[in-house]
Design a protein around this motif. Structure first.
Motif, PDB file in Angstrom:
ATOM      1  N   UNK A 194      -6.542  37.204 -31.824  1.00 46.48           N
ATOM      2  CA  UNK A 194      -6.345  36.361 -30.799  1.00 46.48           C
ATOM      3  C   UNK A 194      -5.364  37.144 -29.781  1.00 46.48           C
ATOM      4  N   UNK A 195      -4.475  37.878 -30.140  1.00 46.84           N
ATOM      5  CA  UNK A 195      -3.704  38.491 -29.085  1.00 46.84           C
ATOM      6  C   UNK A 195      -4.277  39.517 -28.130  1.00 46.84           C
ATOM      7  N   UNK A 196      -5.346  40.392 -28.864  1.00 51.38           N
ATOM      8  CA  UNK A 196      -6.008  41.118 -28.092  1.00 51.38           C
ATOM      9  C   UNK A 196      -6.886  40.446 -26.865  1.00 51.38           C
ATOM     10  N   UNK A 197      -7.569  39.383 -27.533  1.00 50.13           N
ATOM     11  CA  UNK A 197      -8.571  38.819 -26.460  1.00 50.13           C
ATOM     12  C   UNK A 197      -7.792  37.637 -25.785  1.00 50.13           C
ATOM     13  N   UNK A 198      -6.478  37.210 -26.156  1.00 50.72           N
ATOM     14  CA  UNK A 198      -6.040  36.097 -25.395  1.00 50.72           C
ATOM     15  C   UNK A 198      -6.718  34.810 -25.492  1.00 50.72           C
ATOM     16  N   UNK A 199      -7.457  34.832 -26.760  1.00 49.85           N
ATOM     17  CA  UNK A 199      -8.627  33.605 -26.914  1.00 49.85           C
ATOM     18  C   UNK A 199      -8.675  33.358 -28.389  1.00 49.85           C
TER      19      UNK A 199
ATOM     20  N   UNK B 273     -10.629  27.726 -37.196  1.00 51.72           N
ATOM     21  CA  UNK B 273      -9.782  28.164 -38.525  1.00 51.72           C
ATOM     22  C   UNK B 273      -8.885  29.337 -37.785  1.00 51.72           C
ATOM     23  N   UNK B 274      -9.177  30.063 -36.966  1.00 49.28           N
ATOM     24  CA  UNK B 274      -8.377  31.137 -36.262  1.00 49.28           C
ATOM     25  C   UNK B 274      -7.017  30.073 -35.996  1.00 49.28           C
ATOM     26  N   UNK B 275      -7.243  28.902 -35.042  1.00 53.64           N
ATOM     27  CA  UNK B 275      -6.302  28.175 -34.675  1.00 53.64           C
ATOM     28  C   UNK B 275      -5.133  27.971 -35.644  1.00 53.64           C
ATOM     29  N   UNK B 276      -5.675  27.361 -36.885  1.00 57.08           N
ATOM     30  CA  UNK B 276      -5.096  26.859 -37.963  1.00 57.08           C
ATOM     31  C   UNK B 276      -4.154  27.872 -38.672  1.00 57.08           C
ATOM     32  N   UNK B 277      -4.609  29.213 -38.857  1.00 58.65           N
ATOM     33  CA  UNK B 277      -3.906  30.252 -39.497  1.00 58.65           C
ATOM     34  C   UNK B 277      -3.193  30.784 -38.519  1.00 58.65           C
ATOM     35  N   UNK B 278      -3.185  30.791 -37.180  1.00 58.13           N
ATOM     36  CA  UNK B 278      -1.871  31.180 -36.024  1.00 58.13           C
ATOM     37  C   UNK B 278      -0.976  30.365 -36.351  1.00 58.13           C
ATOM     38  N   UNK B 279      -1.076  28.743 -36.433  1.00 61.29           N
ATOM     39  CA  UNK B 279      -0.225  27.777 -36.589  1.00 61.29           C
ATOM     40  C   UNK B 279       0.387  28.034 -37.855  1.00 61.29           C
TER      41      UNK B 279
ATOM     42  N   UNK C 255       0.175  27.970 -25.275  1.00 66.45           N
ATOM     43  CA  UNK C 255      -1.182  27.423 -25.172  1.00 66.45           C
ATOM     44  C   UNK C 255      -1.040  26.791 -23.787  1.00 66.45           C
ATOM     45  N   UNK C 256      -1.960  27.591 -22.788  1.00 67.79           N
ATOM     46  CA  UNK C 256      -2.290  27.149 -21.756  1.00 67.79           C
ATOM     47  C   UNK C 256      -3.462  26.246 -21.473  1.00 67.79           C
TER      48      UNK C 256
ATOM     49  N   UNK D 242      -6.107  27.172 -19.549  1.00 64.56           N
ATOM     50  CA  UNK D 242      -7.203  28.148 -19.314  1.00 64.56           C
ATOM     51  C   UNK D 242      -6.964  29.300 -20.250  1.00 64.56           C
ATOM     52  N   UNK D 243      -6.274  29.176 -21.713  1.00 65.96           N
ATOM     53  CA  UNK D 243      -6.219  30.385 -22.397  1.00 65.96           C
ATOM     54  C   UNK D 243      -4.816  30.463 -22.995  1.00 65.96           C
ATOM     55  N   UNK D 244      -4.640  31.542 -23.342  1.00 66.62           N
ATOM     56  CA  UNK D 244      -3.349  31.876 -24.240  1.00 66.62           C
ATOM     57  C   UNK D 244      -2.450  32.869 -23.655  1.00 66.62           C
ATOM     58  N   UNK D 245      -1.225  32.910 -24.010  1.00 68.16           N
ATOM     59  CA  UNK D 245      -0.329  33.927 -23.351  1.00 68.16           C
ATOM     60  C   UNK D 245       0.797  34.126 -24.492  1.00 68.16           C
ATOM     61  N   UNK D 246       1.038  35.365 -24.592  1.00 66.32           N
ATOM     62  CA  UNK D 246       1.856  35.825 -25.784  1.00 66.32           C
ATOM     63  C   UNK D 246       3.392  35.406 -25.323  1.00 66.32           C
ATOM     64  N   UNK D 247       4.255  35.011 -26.322  1.00 67.90           N
ATOM     65  CA  UNK D 247       5.538  34.483 -26.263  1.00 67.90           C
ATOM     66  C   UNK D 247       6.196  35.877 -26.222  1.00 67.90           C
TER      67      UNK D 247
END
Length: 300
Positions: free
Chosen positions: A17-22, A36-42, A55-56, A58-63
């Motif tokens: 998810x970090x590589x794709x930001x998606x 499933x990806x969302x739940x595992x990251x949570x 969580x934006x 239009x996508x993701x951004x790393x903290x």
């Protein structure tokens, strides 16, 4: 207090998810659903006690925590992937471990090994050496030993049928000697190899020269050392026909006497009697027995 390591699946989901930001693209790579990806990251964020993504709309951004964590996770997953492919991948070369007597490896096996590798390029080879016959090497698939051929718990197949005769450097003797010239041995040191039952004493007894008084000799724990010292002109070694033919052909050694004595000791391929033998070990066993048989037929 150290945090326990998170589950690998959670780390893989975070890294993708970090590589794709998606989450959606990460799900496609890992053959999971976006949920499933969302739940595992949570779950990962909950265990670490820190948010890894913003969580934006239009996508993701790393903290900042996610940015700091990502390089280590990416490297760890890459190393796991490479190691898994090397050790267990379909394209890997199986490494066959052979425990081999050093003189046999150097003088007998090495000149023939190219034929095995040409026929079986998919079989990797790893060699370890043995000097004395003790407990079997637990890591070795097969072993080559010297002796009478009887070892408890091991099946053995004979590979050599040798005659014993003195060998020396061409520089040690000016001209070939007749069969009646064994007294010349008394003028030079004899090179002894520890551990061979049928050594110089056996040979001199069988040829009727046990009375021979020779200069103080040298002792070695490997035959290859004695043969090399003989080639350097340091005395006479007791050659075994299957092992010295190459050095004689190259002119490094000569066999100045005609007397030869058969030996019951030999090199044997050995492996456990009641133990699984890898298919590649069986391929090697079949090949080396074939080579040994062909060599014996040439001697005869």
């Amino acid at each position: 207090m150290k945090k326990r390591l998170p589950p690998l699946n959670w780390l893989r989901s975070f890294e993708a998810a970090a590589r794709y930001l998606s989450f959606t693209q990460a799900a496609g790579e890992l053959n999971l659903t976006q949920a499933a990806i969302s739940q595992q990251v949570k779950g990962l964020e909950s265990q670490l006690g820190a948010a890894l993504f913003k969580r934006l709309p239009r996508g993701l951004e790393l903290t900042d925590a996610g940015l700091a964590y990502l390089p280590a996770i990416h490297e760890a997953i890459q190393r796991l992937s490479v190691a898994t492919d090397e050790v267990f991948g379909q394209g890997r070369i199986h490494q066959l471990t052979l425990r081999v007597n050093l003189v046999f490896l150097t003088t007998w096996l090495a000149p023939r090994l190219g034929r095995f590798r040409a026929r079986h390029p998919d079989i990797g080879l790893r060699f370890t050496s043995n000097i004395w016959c003790g407990e079997s090497d637990k890591e070795a698939d097969v072993e080559i030993r010297y002796g009478q051929g009887s070892w408890a718990g091991l099946k053995s197949e004979r590979l050599t049928w040798d005659e014993l005769f003195p060998v020396c450097s061409p520089a040690l003797i000016d001209e070939p000697l007749s069969s009646k010239s064994l007294d010349a041995l008394g003028q030079h040191p004899l090179l002894h190899v520890i551990g061979y039952e049928e050594g110089w004493g056996y040979w001199l007894n069988r040829t009727g020269y046990s009375h021979l008084d020779t200069p103080s000799g040298l002792q070695f724990d490997t035959l290859i050392s004695a043969l090399e010292m003989a080639a350097q002109g340091q005395g006479f070694a007791l050659g075994r026909s299957s092992l010295v033919e190459g050095m004689i052909a190259d002119g490094r050694l000569i066999a100045p006497f005609s007397q030869k004595v058969a030996t019951s000791e030999a090199f044997h391929l050995v492996y456990p009697t009641h133990q699984y033998i890898h298919p590649h070990a069986e391929i090697f066993r079949s090949w080396i027995v074939e080579e040994a048989t062909a060599g014996r037929e040439r001697q005869e």
